[in-house]
Design a protein around this motif. Structure first.
Motif, PDB file in Angstrom:
ATOM      1  N   MET B   1       0.845  -1.197   0.000  1.00  0.00           N
ATOM      2  CA  MET B   1       0.000   0.000   0.000  1.00  0.00           C
ATOM      3  C   MET B   1       0.881   1.248   0.000  1.00  0.00           C
ATOM      4  N   SER B   2       0.702   2.108  -0.985  1.00  0.00           N
ATOM      5  CA  SER B   2       1.523   3.323  -1.058  1.00  0.00           C
ATOM      6  C   SER B   2       1.116   4.308   0.044  1.00  0.00           C
ATOM      7  N   TRP B   3       1.947   5.354   0.209  1.00  0.00           N
ATOM      8  CA  TRP B   3       1.615   6.341   1.268  1.00  0.00           C
ATOM      9  C   TRP B   3       0.293   7.037   0.969  1.00  0.00           C
ATOM     10  N   LEU B   4       0.020   7.193  -0.336  1.00  0.00           N
ATOM     11  CA  LEU B   4      -1.225   7.868  -0.727  1.00  0.00           C
ATOM     12  C   LEU B   4      -2.444   7.013  -0.353  1.00  0.00           C
ATOM     13  N   PHE B   8      -5.321   7.923   2.276  1.00  0.00           N
ATOM     14  CA  PHE B   8      -6.745   7.836   1.942  1.00  0.00           C
ATOM     15  C   PHE B   8      -7.486   6.945   2.935  1.00  0.00           C
ATOM     16  N   TYR B   9      -6.852   5.839   3.264  1.00  0.00           N
ATOM     17  CA  TYR B   9      -7.490   4.881   4.169  1.00  0.00           C
ATOM     18  C   TYR B   9      -7.713   5.519   5.545  1.00  0.00           C
ATOM     19  N   ILE B  10      -6.674   6.189   6.040  1.00  0.00           N
ATOM     20  CA  ILE B  10      -6.786   6.801   7.379  1.00  0.00           C
ATOM     21  C   ILE B  10      -7.843   7.917   7.372  1.00  0.00           C
ATOM     22  N   LEU B  11      -7.762   8.779   6.368  1.00  0.00           N
ATOM     23  CA  LEU B  11      -8.720   9.895   6.301  1.00  0.00           C
ATOM     24  C   LEU B  11     -10.148   9.377   6.100  1.00  0.00           C
ATOM     25  N   GLY B  12     -10.284   8.410   5.212  1.00  0.00           N
ATOM     26  CA  GLY B  12     -11.611   7.844   4.923  1.00  0.00           C
ATOM     27  C   GLY B  12     -12.214   7.192   6.158  1.00  0.00           C
ATOM     28  N   THR B  13     -11.375   6.461   6.892  1.00  0.00           N
ATOM     29  CA  THR B  13     -11.858   5.818   8.113  1.00  0.00           C
ATOM     30  C   THR B  13     -12.295   6.883   9.127  1.00  0.00           C
ATOM     31  N   ALA B  14     -11.518   7.965   9.206  1.00  0.00           N
ATOM     32  CA  ALA B  14     -11.864   9.036  10.154  1.00  0.00           C
ATOM     33  C   ALA B  14     -13.224   9.640   9.814  1.00  0.00           C
ATOM     34  N   VAL B  61      -8.841  17.350  -1.561  1.00  0.00           N
ATOM     35  CA  VAL B  61      -7.628  18.065  -2.014  1.00  0.00           C
ATOM     36  C   VAL B  61      -6.646  17.079  -2.649  1.00  0.00           C
ATOM     37  N   LEU B  62      -6.444  15.943  -1.987  1.00  0.00           N
ATOM     38  CA  LEU B  62      -5.519  14.932  -2.523  1.00  0.00           C
ATOM     39  C   LEU B  62      -5.999  14.409  -3.877  1.00  0.00           C
ATOM     40  N   MET B  63      -7.306  14.181  -3.972  1.00  0.00           N
ATOM     41  CA  MET B  63      -7.853  13.669  -5.242  1.00  0.00           C
ATOM     42  C   MET B  63      -7.655  14.684  -6.360  1.00  0.00           C
ATOM     43  N   LEU B  64      -7.885  15.954  -6.040  1.00  0.00           N
ATOM     44  CA  LEU B  64      -7.706  16.994  -7.063  1.00  0.00           C
ATOM     45  C   LEU B  64      -6.236  17.144  -7.424  1.00  0.00           C
ATOM     46  N   VAL B  71     -11.885   6.827  -4.973  1.00  0.00           N
ATOM     47  CA  VAL B  71     -11.112   6.321  -3.833  1.00  0.00           C
ATOM     48  C   VAL B  71     -11.997   5.389  -2.998  1.00  0.00           C
ATOM     49  N   PRO B  72     -11.788   4.089  -3.120  1.00  0.00           N
ATOM     50  CA  PRO B  72     -12.563   3.186  -2.264  1.00  0.00           C
ATOM     51  C   PRO B  72     -11.848   2.991  -0.919  1.00  0.00           C
TER      52      PRO B  72
END
Lengths: 485, 464
Positions: B1-4, B8-14, B61-64, B71-72
């Protein structure tokens, strides 16, 4: 067959029986409730220990260690398997929380002695597999409610008529079955008789009148104890499922489904809370039967999950209603009572258990309902639709009852109506189980699925029940085939 | 899993965990009988909204920045039976549809929380309101981000329950409670339609994942994995679900009824958020609409009828909140038409714009009335009314009928009661009487004791 490390089942049956004898000698005074709670708590702990022991054995079935009864009768009487292992603690818990929620003022009406005898009978029933012992226990268990109705000088004709038919069909059916080969078509007639008996005990329409009558005339506590463990579903699982051909089971499933929708509709037009509860229970317990009789692995798993959920949630719903009734007498649903301010804990628990019983997300019934609907759709899409419809009706009933009882007016009482300590403990125990089972459903579902698979395997050994497995296999593969297309 | 991916996983979970934690904290404190103070409840609510909103903005912001459109966030299987291919997959999706709707939900819930904190100060039901609010917020976040139809249903149910309970917030009065019951009944029917549609889709495609249902591409590029007739069946069921949730014709009656709760909070909840959840579902499954021309026509017709009815009703209501509720319905109807015409981005922008505008209007409504009153007092007369061209063109009798139609809210509730509820209730009352007679005959006496017992003696003097 594996062996438990201690005779948990026999002990858990003996403890309430000894308690009942003690109650008889001592007399059922108001202070007897504490003793009864202690006996029920010990019994519950014994059944939990039995479950833990059984799970640690990692076996499909196990019998007692030092089997006292087996020595006397020279027969394997009490055997626990994956199907019954969870039902024993559930049964004991239903009795424990019902006794815990009994007010001292109710002791003249609600017999602790007969409650303990009923508990012993329910636990013995759940510890038995298809045998004469099970048939006799099922028959005897109809006696305590009858005695209560007699003691209360209520008309017993409706109850007697239904239970006489139940016992008659059960005895004749099982006797007939004993004389024929259960794996031949000769088993169809006794199978039909046993099915009739199980449907009567489960209150499937048109054989449901006794249930509403019992709630009407008996004490709420006894009616709860007689109906919420879903002994009728157990009879179906042990006596009917192993011998009934698939077409017969599907026919029973349709009948159960009609009951579920009908009872959901009837619950909506009741003007009294007990009757509403009775029909709600009837509707949800019929859904358990629908799943059992679909006999697909998913449907069976859903039914077994829903069984636990209905047992927990509707017992909770019932005891809340009983606690309210104990304080304000019978509850009308024709108008608003506004009891929220007096009893906020009961209000919250009423809502929680009601929603859990209809399979609301994050409660113990949610996954069970999903599995049941999924399983039902695989057999007949219309069946799945009807299950959803029944659940929708029951959902409307639950919130309607909540609004009627707890809201709608400003009601002041000068006397405290808060939950007592034992009531709070009972409520907390059930809440934890309902929410715990809902938030972490996987262990329960995995265990129920394994049990369902074993049940399917048992059916496969009987030639007249084999076709359903083929059918379920076809249905099971249907989605993946579709995907390949 | 890359840092990106990890980020995403951490932010999405939050984003998802934050409202769930709020719900758990408020629920547990109520459960153990130790409700939190007003200040703690309010701070927790603010924190929960912020901890959902900020990570969501971070993801955007990251997606843009990296040009990512999908982002799943997979939280694993809640329930899994591998042999039967049954799994309840907790999958949340951040894409061009979910992120705007999520941000909208967070901002509007934040606004509601902030306003409610003040005007419910020292109210008895303060804690209760915020508990239901937490259920609503959690449901909105889950519904917005749901990557599978089961997850969407989970959020959908939570929104439904909390809405009904919030409508009945002033629960010591009969009217709000009756309104709450009506909202719940309509929601249950729409939930049932949704669940049947979900299961049918699952059955037809073997997939619960929206990605699988739409066969390829991320929103709005997906194409339906089912054929035209299947799409018509599933789509019709979804349309019932959408009509119930978004108060479209003929279920519009619940929306003005919902306005009686603790305004303006409830008004914002229903007039700006809840009412858009149905059309959000329609947008999410919009590729299915493309499969069936008949279905598209049905969607457009439903939208036009709802918008027309809403426009008529909003003009003649005597209550400003009800008038705004019907104005919302008009806009939602137009959004449905846009979806039917395939204008998905326009519909999405319309949702965002309309929800924001309506929130401001609902917040302004009480003071606007006061200002209006003051102005008329200073003028010493009514403000001049400008007559529209229609008022001159339409004959008087038609105008009168339209006025009655609008004022009586299109007779929709009356019609539903008369043609759906009453026959149902009458049928089951007939069954009840039949059972009563049968048990009387068997008992050879009056079998229903509850008829003779003095029910509910809960008044002070008689309570036991």
């Amino acid at each position: 067959m594996s062996e438990l490390h201690f005779p948990w089942m026999e002990t858990s049956i003996l403890v309430p029986l000894i308690g009942a004898i003690w109650m008889q000698l001592r007399g059922e005074t108001a202070s007897a409730i504490k003793g009864t709670i202690a006996i029920c708590a010990v019994t519950f702990l014994l059944t939990v220990a039995e479950l833990v022991d059984f799970v640690l054995l990692n076996s499909f079935e196990a019998h007692e260690h030092w089997p006292f009864m087996n020595t006397i009768f020279n027969n394997e009487i009490f055997v626990v398997d994956e199907l019954s292992a969870f039902l024993l603690p559930l049964g004991a818990l239903i009795f424990l929380v019902t006794v815990m929620s009994t007010l001292r003022t109710k002791t003249p009406r609600f017999s602790m002695k007969w409650a303990l005898i009923s508990e012993a009978l329910v636990l013995a029933t759940f510890s038995c597999r298809a045998s004469w012992t099970l048939v006799i226990l099922l028959s005897i268990s109809t006696i305590p409610p009858y005695l209560e109705l007699k003691r209360r000088h209520r008309c017993t004709r409706i109850y007697n008529l239904h239970m006489a038919f139940f016992v008659g069909l059960l005895l004749i059916g099982y006797a007939w079955l004993s004389f024929v080969d259960a794996k031949s078509s000769a088993a169809l007639i006794p199978g039909a008789l046993l099915s009739g008996a199980a449907l009567l005990r489960s209150g499937i329409i048109p054989f449901h009148l006794w249930m509403a009558d019992l709630y009407e005339k008996g004490t709420f506590g006894s009616a709860l104890l007689f109906t919420t463990p879903l002994v009728g579903a157990y009879a179906v699982m042990r006596l009917v499922l192993p011998i009934a051909p698939s077409w017969a089971l599907h026919a029973i499933a349709i009948l159960s489904l009609i009951t579920a929708v009908y009872a959901g509709g009837m619950a909506l037009v009741q003007k009294e809370a007990r009757r509403m509860f009775c029909y709600l229970l009837l509707s949800q317990s019929s859904l358990v039967l629908v799943g059992l009789e679909l006999v697909t692995p998913i449907g069976l798993t859903g039914a077994l999950c829903l069984w636990i959920s209905v047992g927990l949630a509707l017992t909770g719903f019932g005891i809340t209603l009983r606690c309210i009734e104990a304080r304000i007498s019978r509850v009308s649903l024709a108008d608003f009572h506004g009891l929220y301010r007096q009893m906020p804990i009961f209000a919250g628990f009423f809502l929680l258990t009601g929603l859990a019983s209809i399979g609301f997300p994050a409660t113990v019934g949610f996954v069970g309902m999903e599995l049941l609907i999924e399983g039902a759709v695989h057999i007949y899409p219309l069946v799945g639709t009807m299950v959803v419809l029944a659940a929708a009706l029951n959902g409307i009933v639950v919130l309607w009852a909540y609004f009627r009882i707890f809201t709608g007016r400003h009601n002041r009482t000068l006397i405290p109506m808060q939950a007592r300590v034992t009531e709070r403990i009972a409520i907390l125990m059930l809440t934890l189980l309902i929410l715990g089972g809902g938030l972490v459903p996987q262990p329960g579902v995995a265990s129920r699925y394994h049990a369902a698979k074993e049940l399917m395997r048992l059916r496969q050994s009987n030639p007249i029940t084999k076709d359903i497995e083929e059918l379920s296999e076809e249905h099971h593969h249907a989605p993946s085939e579709h995907k390949q297309e | 899993m890359s840092w990106l991916d990890s980020t995403f996983y951490i932010l999405g979970t939050a984003v998802v965990a934050s409202p769930a934690i709020l719900l758990a904290l408020l629920g547990l404190s109520t459960l153990v009988g130790r409700p939190l103070s007003e200040a703690s409840t309010s701070r927790l609510t603010q924190a929960a909204v912020l901890f959902s909103l900020i990570p969501a903005l971070g993801i955007l912001v990251l997606m843009l920045t990296f040009g990512i459109r999908y982002v799943p966030v997979e939280l694993g299987n809640w329930v899994n039976i591998p042999e039967q291919e049954f799994h309840f997959h907790l999958k949340f999706v951040f894409d061009r549809l979910s992120i705007p709707f999520l941000l909208l939900s967070c901002i509007l819930c934040g606004v509601v929380g902030e306003f409610t904190r003040r005007y419910l100060h020292r109210e008895e039901g303060y804690g209760r309101f915020f508990l239901f609010y937490a259920v609503f917020f959690c449901g909105m976040v889950i519904s917005s981000l749901a990557g599978t139809i089961e997850t969407l249903f989970l959020g959908w149910e939570m929104v439904g329950l909390s809405s009904a309970l919030l409508v009945a917030y002033f629960h010591e009065r009969e009217n709000p409670v009756r309104n709450g019951q009506r909202v719940w009944s309509i929601y249950r029917l729409s939930d049932a339609a949704f669940l049947i549609a979900a299961i049918t889709m699952h059955h037809l495609t073997g997939e619960g994942d929206f990605g699988g249902l739409m066969s390829s591409g991320v929103w709005p590029a997906g194409t339906s994995a089912i054929n035209a007739s299947q799409a018509l069946l599933v789509g019709s069921l979804l349309l019932v679900a959408v009509a119930g949730k978004s108060a479209l014709f003929p279920f519009s009656g619940w929306l003005p009824r919902a306005m009686e709760g603790p305004t303006p909070s409830s008004a914002i909840f229903y007039g700006a958020l809840s009412v858009h959840l149905g059309v959000y579902l329609l947008l999410r499954v919009s590729p299915i609409l493309e499969s069936s021309f008949t279905l598209k026509i049905m969607v457009i017709v439903l939208g036009i009828i709802s918008a027309t009815c809403g426009a008529l009703m909003s003009r003649v209501q005597s209550d400003i909140k009800v008038s705004l509720a019907y104005a919302s319905l008009t806009q939602v109807g137009i959004i449905v038409v846009e979806i039917g015409l395939g204008l998905r981005y326009l519909a999405l922008i319309h949702i965002l714009g309309h929800a924001s505008l309506r929130t401001m209007q609902l917040l302004r409504a009480p003071t606007l009335l006061r200002d209006y009153n003051e102005l008329e007092n200073q003028m010493g007369s009514r403000l001049p009314q400008r007559k529209s061209i229609w008022s001159r063109m339409v004959p008087g009798s038609v105008k009168k009928w339209l006025y009655r139609f609008g004022f009586d809210r299109g007779f929709m509730d009356v019609a539903l009661d008369k043609w759906v509820v009453q026959p149902f209730i009458s049928l089951f009352r007939w069954f009840d009487r039949l059972e009563h007679r049968t048990t009387d005959i068997i008992s050879k006496e009056s079998s229903r004791e509850s008829d003779n017992i003095d029910l509910h003696p809960e008044s002070t003097g008689r309570a036991a």
